[in-house]
Enzyme design. Structure first.
Site, PDB file in Angstrom:
ATOM      1  N   GLU A 143      -9.700 -43.259  17.083  1.00 33.96           N
ATOM      2  CA  GLU A 143     -11.075 -43.752  17.211  1.00 33.96           C
ATOM      3  C   GLU A 143     -11.935 -43.333  16.031  1.00 33.96           C
ATOM      4  OE1 GLU A 143     -14.954 -43.581  20.211  1.00 33.96           O
ATOM      5  OE2 GLU A 143     -13.460 -41.974  20.268  1.00 33.96           O
ATOM      6  N   ASP A 178     -14.951 -48.233  19.361  1.00 36.19           N
ATOM      7  CA  ASP A 178     -16.211 -47.896  20.014  1.00 36.19           C
ATOM      8  C   ASP A 178     -17.330 -48.619  19.267  1.00 36.19           C
ATOM      9  OD1 ASP A 178     -18.675 -46.565  20.680  1.00 36.19           O
ATOM     10  OD2 ASP A 178     -17.479 -44.949  21.566  1.00 36.19           O
ATOM     11  N   GLN A 206     -15.153 -49.438  23.620  1.00 39.59           N
ATOM     12  CA  GLN A 206     -16.188 -48.672  24.303  1.00 39.59           C
ATOM     13  C   GLN A 206     -17.558 -49.157  23.863  1.00 39.59           C
ATOM     14  OE1 GLN A 206     -14.779 -44.699  23.201  1.00 39.59           O
ATOM     15  NE2 GLN A 206     -14.255 -44.307  25.343  1.00 39.59           N
ATOM     16  N   GLU A 242     -19.251 -45.669  27.865  1.00 40.45           N
ATOM     17  CA  GLU A 242     -19.405 -44.292  27.406  1.00 40.45           C
ATOM     18  C   GLU A 242     -20.835 -44.087  26.900  1.00 40.45           C
ATOM     19  OE1 GLU A 242     -16.652 -41.133  24.965  1.00 40.45           O
ATOM     20  OE2 GLU A 242     -17.313 -42.912  23.887  1.00 40.45           O
TER      21      GLU A 242
END
Length: 270
Positions: A143, A178, A206, A242
């Site tokens: 990530e 993300d 995310q 998140e």
């Protein structure tokens, strides 16, 4: 049709962690993720998942000394044995929790460190870890994280992550995209999705509002457009929520902030 997973490390902060599973199920989530499970017995976590009809979709491998500011060990020369132990522990939890994805945090590069040594260590560590995870059908995710939230983090751009996946050369190493971090570092989210999702290497997405990291309907990103784009691109994975609820520790604050999910709840009901 987006599949949303509640991040139980951030959502429902007014509740004790074990109580957050029931809250997520009541609010219509069918999947959950969180940062680290290791303070809890794996069997009890699995019981909570079964009892509330939830699927564990992601958690992180051990990050080193989190309280001291460590954010992963993968890029740190000299910490290979500890990294391997952490991967073994994470795989053990994944098997009990029936979770097919583990995020391996890259770590922060110390000031003055040799960048090439950090990269070589990262590649070697991920190859070993992937070989440990592969027989169990587990994917390891990389990530990119923005430098505003995590200064000197080894991995912070999407193209960098995809290049590392190619260099690692293991089919069970993929990218965790993300969109909160991506917006802060790079922006142009729709084009990033169009570029990277069709490769098949994006295994988890995310979301959070930018810049405050609150609900995704707060801030500068128009997520409904991006959810529709993900559908058009054929993304069938989970979307992890998140974010930090804007109502903070207020009782019921997470639930009260879930209006942004209403269009997809109605679609599901229909």
């Amino acid at each position: 049709m987006p599949r949303f997973a509640a991040n139980l490390s951030m959502l429902y902060p007014e509740m004790d962690f074990p109580d957050r599973f029931a809250a997520a199920a009541r609010d219509g989530f069918s999947g959950v993720e969180y940062l680290f499970p290791y303070a809890h017995d794996a069997g009890r976590l699995a019981d909570s998942l079964r009892r509330h009809g939830l699927q564990q979709v992601l958690f992180n491998a051990p990050p080193g000394d989190w309280e001291a500011g460590e954010r992963g060990l993968a890029c740190l020369p000299g910490r290979e044995a500890e990294f391997d132990e952490g991967i073994a522990q994470a795989i053990g939890y994944a098997l009990v929790l029936e979770c097919q994805r583990i995020h391996v945090m890259a770590g922060t590069v110390p000031a003055g460190a040799d960048a090439e040594a950090a990269r070589a260590t990262y590649l070697d560590n991920l190859r070993r870890a992937a070989d440990q995870a592969a027989p169990h059908g587990i994917d390891l995710l990389l990530e990119p994280i923005n430098h505003r939230d995590m200064p000197r983090f080894f991995l912070n751009r999407q193209a960098q992550a995809h290049a590392l996946v190619e260099d690692i050369g293991r089919p069970n190493v993929k990218v965790q995209m993300d969109l909160y971090h991506c917006q802060i570092t790079e922006g142009d989210l729709a084009m990033r999705l169009r570029q990277h999702v069709p490769t098949g290497r994006v295994a988890h997405v995310q979301i959070a509002g930018v810049p405050e990291r609150h609900e995704p309907d707060v801030g500068e990103v128009h997520y409904p457009y991006l959810f529709d784009l993900l559908d058009r691109l054929g993304y069938s994975g989970w979307i992890g929520c998140e974010y930090r609820p804007a109502r903070g520790m207020a009782v019921g604050g997470t639930t009260a902030g879930l209006d942004w999910m209403a269009p997809w709840r109605r679609h599901t009901a229909a």
